[in-house]
Design a protein around this motif. Structure first.
Motif, PDB file in Angstrom:
ATOM      1  N   VAL A  34      29.225  58.811  36.716  1.00  0.00           N
ATOM      2  CA  VAL A  34      30.497  59.365  37.176  1.00  0.00           C
ATOM      3  C   VAL A  34      31.221  59.896  35.957  1.00  0.00           C
ATOM      4  N   GLN A  35      31.644  61.154  36.031  1.00  0.00           N
ATOM      5  CA  GLN A  35      32.354  61.765  34.908  1.00  0.00           C
ATOM      6  C   GLN A  35      33.791  62.041  35.335  1.00  0.00           C
ATOM      7  N   PHE A  36      34.751  61.655  34.475  1.00  0.00           N
ATOM      8  CA  PHE A  36      36.169  61.821  34.774  1.00  0.00           C
ATOM      9  C   PHE A  36      36.728  63.020  34.021  1.00  0.00           C
ATOM     10  N   ASP A  37      37.556  63.776  34.682  1.00  0.00           N
ATOM     11  CA  ASP A  37      38.298  64.870  34.066  1.00  0.00           C
ATOM     12  C   ASP A  37      39.680  64.314  33.718  1.00  0.00           C
ATOM     13  N   LEU A  38      39.884  63.946  32.451  1.00  0.00           N
ATOM     14  CA  LEU A  38      41.136  63.291  32.064  1.00  0.00           C
ATOM     15  C   LEU A  38      42.339  64.214  32.198  1.00  0.00           C
ATOM     16  N   ASP A  39      42.158  65.518  31.942  1.00  0.00           N
ATOM     17  CA  ASP A  39      43.272  66.453  32.126  1.00  0.00           C
ATOM     18  C   ASP A  39      43.645  66.567  33.601  1.00  0.00           C
ATOM     19  N   GLY A  40      42.625  66.611  34.439  1.00  0.00           N
ATOM     20  CA  GLY A  40      42.869  66.659  35.882  1.00  0.00           C
ATOM     21  C   GLY A  40      43.528  65.383  36.374  1.00  0.00           C
ATOM     22  N   ALA A  41      43.125  64.242  35.797  1.00  0.00           N
ATOM     23  CA  ALA A  41      43.718  62.958  36.179  1.00  0.00           C
ATOM     24  C   ALA A  41      45.190  62.907  35.772  1.00  0.00           C
ATOM     25  N   SER A  42      45.510  63.445  34.602  1.00  0.00           N
ATOM     26  CA  SER A  42      46.913  63.481  34.155  1.00  0.00           C
ATOM     27  C   SER A  42      47.757  64.342  35.082  1.00  0.00           C
ATOM     28  N   SER A  43      47.207  65.471  35.463  1.00  0.00           N
ATOM     29  CA  SER A  43      47.914  66.364  36.376  1.00  0.00           C
ATOM     30  C   SER A  43      48.127  65.701  37.735  1.00  0.00           C
ATOM     31  N   ARG A  44      47.087  65.048  38.231  1.00  0.00           N
ATOM     32  CA  ARG A  44      47.181  64.361  39.529  1.00  0.00           C
ATOM     33  C   ARG A  44      48.187  63.213  39.464  1.00  0.00           C
ATOM     34  N   LEU A  45      48.241  62.520  38.315  1.00  0.00           N
ATOM     35  CA  LEU A  45      49.190  61.430  38.140  1.00  0.00           C
ATOM     36  C   LEU A  45      50.625  61.943  38.239  1.00  0.00           C
ATOM     37  N   ARG A  46      50.892  63.079  37.622  1.00  0.00           N
ATOM     38  CA  ARG A  46      52.236  63.687  37.727  1.00  0.00           C
ATOM     39  C   ARG A  46      52.567  64.018  39.179  1.00  0.00           C
ATOM     40  N   ASP A  47      51.578  64.583  39.893  1.00  0.00           N
ATOM     41  CA  ASP A  47      51.791  64.930  41.302  1.00  0.00           C
ATOM     42  C   ASP A  47      52.082  63.685  42.148  1.00  0.00           C
ATOM     43  N   LEU A  48      51.319  62.611  41.899  1.00  0.00           N
ATOM     44  CA  LEU A  48      51.527  61.382  42.664  1.00  0.00           C
ATOM     45  C   LEU A  48      52.880  60.750  42.373  1.00  0.00           C
ATOM     46  N   LYS A  49      53.313  60.786  41.128  1.00  0.00           N
ATOM     47  CA  LYS A  49      54.628  60.232  40.782  1.00  0.00           C
ATOM     48  C   LYS A  49      55.737  61.033  41.456  1.00  0.00           C
ATOM     49  N   SER A  50      55.565  62.341  41.528  1.00  0.00           N
ATOM     50  CA  SER A  50      56.529  63.183  42.222  1.00  0.00           C
ATOM     51  C   SER A  50      56.531  62.880  43.721  1.00  0.00           C
ATOM     52  N   GLU A  51      55.342  62.694  44.279  1.00  0.00           N
ATOM     53  CA  GLU A  51      55.220  62.347  45.700  1.00  0.00           C
ATOM     54  C   GLU A  51      55.865  60.995  45.990  1.00  0.00           C
ATOM     55  N   LEU A  52      55.661  60.037  45.094  1.00  0.00           N
ATOM     56  CA  LEU A  52      56.258  58.715  45.258  1.00  0.00           C
ATOM     57  C   LEU A  52      57.784  58.809  45.227  1.00  0.00           C
ATOM     58  N   ALA A  53      58.314  59.607  44.314  1.00  0.00           N
ATOM     59  CA  ALA A  53      59.764  59.783  44.237  1.00  0.00           C
ATOM     60  C   ALA A  53      60.300  60.384  45.538  1.00  0.00           C
ATOM     61  N   SER A  54      59.565  61.320  46.111  1.00  0.00           N
ATOM     62  CA  SER A  54      59.985  61.934  47.383  1.00  0.00           C
ATOM     63  C   SER A  54      59.993  60.912  48.511  1.00  0.00           C
ATOM     64  N   VAL A  55      58.938  60.074  48.554  1.00  0.00           N
ATOM     65  CA  VAL A  55      58.842  59.060  49.598  1.00  0.00           C
ATOM     66  C   VAL A  55      59.975  58.042  49.461  1.00  0.00           C
ATOM     67  N   GLN A  56      60.340  57.739  48.227  1.00  0.00           N
ATOM     68  CA  GLN A  56      61.404  56.770  47.963  1.00  0.00           C
ATOM     69  C   GLN A  56      62.798  57.388  48.085  1.00  0.00           C
ATOM     70  N   GLY A  57      62.859  58.697  48.308  1.00  0.00           N
ATOM     71  CA  GLY A  57      64.143  59.358  48.474  1.00  0.00           C
ATOM     72  C   GLY A  57      64.855  59.661  47.168  1.00  0.00           C
ATOM     73  N   LYS A  58      64.128  59.626  46.061  1.00  0.00           N
ATOM     74  CA  LYS A  58      64.718  59.930  44.763  1.00  0.00           C
ATOM     75  C   LYS A  58      64.626  61.425  44.499  1.00  0.00           C
ATOM     76  N   PRO A  59      65.573  61.964  43.755  1.00  0.00           N
ATOM     77  CA  PRO A  59      65.507  63.399  43.445  1.00  0.00           C
ATOM     78  C   PRO A  59      64.332  63.693  42.518  1.00  0.00           C
ATOM     79  N   ASN A  60      63.746  64.866  42.678  1.00  0.00           N
ATOM     80  CA  ASN A  60      62.628  65.277  41.840  1.00  0.00           C
ATOM     81  C   ASN A  60      63.174  65.772  40.509  1.00  0.00           C
ATOM     82  N   ARG A  61      62.830  65.064  39.435  1.00  0.00           N
ATOM     83  CA  ARG A  61      63.333  65.416  38.111  1.00  0.00           C
ATOM     84  C   ARG A  61      62.284  66.179  37.333  1.00  0.00           C
TER      85      ARG A  61
END
Length: 71
Positions: A34-61
């Motif tokens: 299994v090979q990981f794309d660390l740049d892609g993982a970093s990008s996905r992590l940012r997206d998930l944190k933004s999604e989590l903030a939306s679910v929690q009702g926090k403003p997107n910063r």
């Protein structure tokens, strides 16, 4: 809006953070690689944190850049 729960998003964030913290690019186990794309993982992590903030009702910063003191 996401169909995933807050817990599912937090689990996905934890998994990506674990991959990024280990800095492992490739894992071979039982002959399967299994090979990981660390740049892609970093990008996905940012997206998930933004999604989590939306679910929690926090403003997107926007990400904050480093402050430079020019005095």
């Amino acid at each position: 809006m996401s169909n995933r729960s807050e817990t599912e998003i937090k689990d996905a964030i934890a998994n990506l953070e674990q991959i990024l913290d280990s800095a492992t690019k490739m894992v071979t186990q039982d002959g399967e690689t299994v090979q990981f794309d660390l740049d892609g993982a970093s990008s996905r992590l940012r997206d998930l944190k933004s999604e989590l903030a939306s679910v929690q009702g926090k403003p997107n910063r926007r990400p904050m850049f480093n402050r430079i003191d020019l005095s």
